[in-house]
Design an enzyme around this catalytic site. Sequence first.
Site, PDB file in Angstrom:
ATOM      1  N   LYS A 138      15.732  -5.754   4.246  1.00  0.00           N
ATOM      2  CA  LYS A 138      16.093  -4.703   5.207  1.00  0.00           C
ATOM      3  C   LYS A 138      17.519  -4.867   5.745  1.00  0.00           C
ATOM      4  O   LYS A 138      18.216  -3.883   5.984  1.00  0.00           O
ATOM      5  CB  LYS A 138      15.098  -4.668   6.371  1.00  0.00           C
ATOM      6  CG  LYS A 138      13.714  -4.178   5.962  1.00  0.00           C
ATOM      7  CD  LYS A 138      12.795  -4.084   7.173  1.00  0.00           C
ATOM      8  CE  LYS A 138      11.358  -3.847   6.738  1.00  0.00           C
ATOM      9  NZ  LYS A 138      10.450  -3.694   7.883  1.00  0.00           N
ATOM     10  N   ASN A 143      10.602 -14.855  24.386  1.00  0.00           N
ATOM     11  CA  ASN A 143      10.743 -15.553  23.097  1.00  0.00           C
ATOM     12  C   ASN A 143      10.659 -17.062  23.274  1.00  0.00           C
ATOM     13  O   ASN A 143      11.011 -17.610  24.313  1.00  0.00           O
ATOM     14  CB  ASN A 143      12.067 -15.184  22.422  1.00  0.00           C
ATOM     15  CG  ASN A 143      12.042 -15.514  20.940  1.00  0.00           C
ATOM     16  OD1 ASN A 143      11.044 -15.262  20.270  1.00  0.00           O
ATOM     17  ND2 ASN A 143      13.105 -16.102  20.427  1.00  0.00           N
ATOM     18  N   ARG A 144      10.163 -17.716  22.224  1.00  0.00           N
ATOM     19  CA  ARG A 144      10.083 -19.180  22.210  1.00  0.00           C
ATOM     20  C   ARG A 144      11.466 -19.763  22.418  1.00  0.00           C
ATOM     21  O   ARG A 144      11.674 -20.659  23.218  1.00  0.00           O
ATOM     22  CB  ARG A 144       9.486 -19.593  20.843  1.00  0.00           C
ATOM     23  CG  ARG A 144       9.267 -21.048  20.651  1.00  0.00           C
ATOM     24  CD  ARG A 144       8.547 -21.283  19.344  1.00  0.00           C
ATOM     25  NE  ARG A 144       9.297 -20.811  18.174  1.00  0.00           N
ATOM     26  CZ  ARG A 144       8.867 -20.881  16.926  1.00  0.00           C
ATOM     27  NH1 ARG A 144       7.686 -21.399  16.665  1.00  0.00           N
ATOM     28  NH2 ARG A 144       9.601 -20.433  15.930  1.00  0.00           N
ATOM     29  N   LYS A 165       0.835  -1.211   0.000  1.00  0.00           N
ATOM     30  CA  LYS A 165       0.000   0.000   0.000  1.00  0.00           C
ATOM     31  C   LYS A 165       0.872   1.264   0.000  1.00  0.00           C
ATOM     32  O   LYS A 165       0.345   2.385   0.033  1.00  0.00           O
ATOM     33  CB  LYS A 165      -0.857   0.042   1.269  1.00  0.00           C
ATOM     34  CG  LYS A 165      -1.726  -1.179   1.497  1.00  0.00           C
ATOM     35  CD  LYS A 165      -3.154  -0.887   1.091  1.00  0.00           C
ATOM     36  CE  LYS A 165      -4.118  -1.974   1.488  1.00  0.00           C
ATOM     37  NZ  LYS A 165      -4.181  -3.076   0.542  1.00  0.00           N
ATOM     38  N   ALA A 180      17.286 -18.169  24.316  1.00  0.00           N
ATOM     39  CA  ALA A 180      18.641 -17.623  24.097  1.00  0.00           C
ATOM     40  C   ALA A 180      18.602 -16.387  23.202  1.00  0.00           C
ATOM     41  O   ALA A 180      19.407 -15.461  23.361  1.00  0.00           O
ATOM     42  CB  ALA A 180      19.538 -18.696  23.485  1.00  0.00           C
TER      43      ALA A 180
HETATM   44  P1  ATR Z   1      11.070 -10.940  11.930  1.00  0.00           P
HETATM   45  O1  ATR Z   1      12.121 -10.249  11.130  1.00  0.00           O
HETATM   46  O2  ATR Z   1       9.680 -10.829  11.371  1.00  0.00           O
HETATM   47  O3  ATR Z   1      11.130 -10.579  13.387  1.00  0.00           O
HETATM   48  P2  ATR Z   1      12.461 -13.360  12.480  1.00  0.00           P
HETATM   49  O4  ATR Z   1      13.700 -12.592  12.714  1.00  0.00           O
HETATM   50  O5  ATR Z   1      12.519 -14.640  11.713  1.00  0.00           O
HETATM   51  O6  ATR Z   1      11.369 -12.505  11.758  1.00  0.00           O
HETATM   52  O7  ATR Z   1      11.813 -13.654  13.908  1.00  0.00           O
HETATM   53  C1  ATR Z   1      10.594 -14.309  14.055  1.00  0.00           C
HETATM   54  C2  ATR Z   1      10.203 -14.299  15.536  1.00  0.00           C
HETATM   55  O8  ATR Z   1       8.901 -14.865  15.673  1.00  0.00           O
HETATM   56  C3  ATR Z   1      11.118 -15.111  16.414  1.00  0.00           C
HETATM   57  O9  ATR Z   1      11.165 -14.501  17.688  1.00  0.00           O
HETATM   58  C4  ATR Z   1      10.374 -16.458  16.480  1.00  0.00           C
HETATM   59  O10 ATR Z   1      10.674 -17.232  17.615  1.00  0.00           O
HETATM   60  P3  ATR Z   1      12.008 -18.173  17.621  1.00  0.00           P
HETATM   61  O11 ATR Z   1      13.163 -17.262  17.824  1.00  0.00           O
HETATM   62  O12 ATR Z   1      11.788 -19.113  18.728  1.00  0.00           O
HETATM   63  O13 ATR Z   1      12.017 -18.858  16.256  1.00  0.00           O
HETATM   64  C5  ATR Z   1       8.964 -15.965  16.567  1.00  0.00           C
HETATM   65  N1  ATR Z   1       7.949 -16.954  16.160  1.00  0.00           N
HETATM   66  C6  ATR Z   1       7.649 -17.332  14.899  1.00  0.00           C
HETATM   67  N2  ATR Z   1       6.631 -18.236  14.905  1.00  0.00           N
HETATM   68  C7  ATR Z   1       6.271 -18.400  16.207  1.00  0.00           C
HETATM   69  C8  ATR Z   1       5.286 -19.180  16.874  1.00  0.00           C
HETATM   70  N3  ATR Z   1       4.452 -19.967  16.184  1.00  0.00           N
HETATM   71  N4  ATR Z   1       5.210 -19.113  18.217  1.00  0.00           N
HETATM   72  C9  ATR Z   1       6.045 -18.318  18.913  1.00  0.00           C
HETATM   73  N5  ATR Z   1       7.010 -17.540  18.335  1.00  0.00           N
HETATM   74  C10 ATR Z   1       7.123 -17.582  17.011  1.00  0.00           C
END
Ligand code: ATR
Length: 273
Positions: free
Chosen positions: A66, A152-153, A16, A156
Site C-alpha cells: 500500500k 499506542n504501545r 476474498k 511516541a
Molecule cells: P499496520 O500497517 O497493520 O498498522 P504497523 O504499521 O506495523 O502495521 O503497526 C502495527 C501497530 O500495532 C503498531 O501500533 C504496534 O505498536 P508499536 O508501535 O508499539 O509497535 C501495534 N502492535 C502490534 N503488536 C502489538 C501488541 N502485541 N500489543 C500492542 N500493540 C501492538
Amino acid sequence: MSQNFALFGNPVSHSKSPYLHQNFAQQFDLAIDYRKLLSTPENFKADVRDFFSTGGDGCNVTVPFKEDAFALCDILSPMAARARAVNTLYLNAEKKLCGHNTDGIGLVNDLLNNHKTDIANRHVLIIGAGGATRGILGPVIAHNPASVTVANRTYAKAQQLAAEFADLFQVHTCSTSTIDTPDKPDIIINATSASLSAELPVTDALLITDCTVCYDLAYANEPTAFMQWASSHGCAKSLDGKGMLIEQAAAAFTTWTKLTPTTAPLILEFASA
Ligand code: ATR
C-alpha cells in the site's frame, strides 16, 4: 467486453476480493475479470505498469504494497494523501495513475450502515498508531466525533500521528499501558496487528460498559482475542473487520465504475460464515 480488475498483494491467494467484486458486478449485469496477482517489492512498480498497459481498468493493493502504491501515484485522493497508503488504483482520462484509499470509508460505512453505530458526538478510542490507524483517522474525524484518542504501545508513534492530523482535529494520545481519554469511550477500535498473534493490545477492562462498541479491524473465522476480551467484560457489540473488508471493496468498485453496489447480502453471508 469485460472490464479487467486485479488485486496485488503478497500473500494474495487467501483473498476474498474476486468473490466480492463479482458479486457487485452481477448486481449491474457487468462482465468483469478480477484476478489475484502475486507481486514482490522488486517487481511491484513494473507489475502495476504492466497491468495498466495491457488493458487493466483498476486494481486493489493489499499488504505489503500500500505504501509502494502511494509512492507510484501521479494523483492522490485527499484520503490517500492523509493515509500515505493506497489500496485502489486507476488511470484517469489523461492516463495519469490515480490512487485512493477506501479502508477508512469501509470502516465508517460498516459502523454507520451495517451496525447502526454513529460516530458523531461519540468518544472514539483507537488502539495502535501504525498504517492501519493512519488509514482510518481521516474518515473517522470527518464524521464529527466528540473526541478521538490514539493509544499506542510506543507512545511516541501516537504523538507523531496526532501531529500529522493536528490541522484537522485535536487527536488525544496516550500509552496503551495507561489509557487516558477525555471521556469513557463509546467506540474502541483495535487497529493494532496484535490480533495476528492472538495478543491483547490493551487490558484495562474498566474501559468497557455494556454500551461500548468494540471493533477489531482484523477478522478470522473465530472471534479475535480482542473481541473475546471485550465480550468477557460486558461489551454487547463486539465486531470484527469483515464488514469493513466488504465496504472497502464496495467503495473501490464505485471508484472504478461509478456504480454503488448493495452490500447487505454479503454482510449477512459473511456474518454467518
Ligand atoms: P499496520 O500497517 O497493520 O498498522 P504497523 O504499521 O506495523 O502495521 O503497526 C502495527 C501497530 O500495532 C503498531 O501500533 C504496534 O505498536 P508499536 O508501535 O508499539 O509497535 C501495534 N502492535 C502490534 N503488536 C502489538 C501488541 N502485541 N500489543 C500492542 N500493540 C501492538
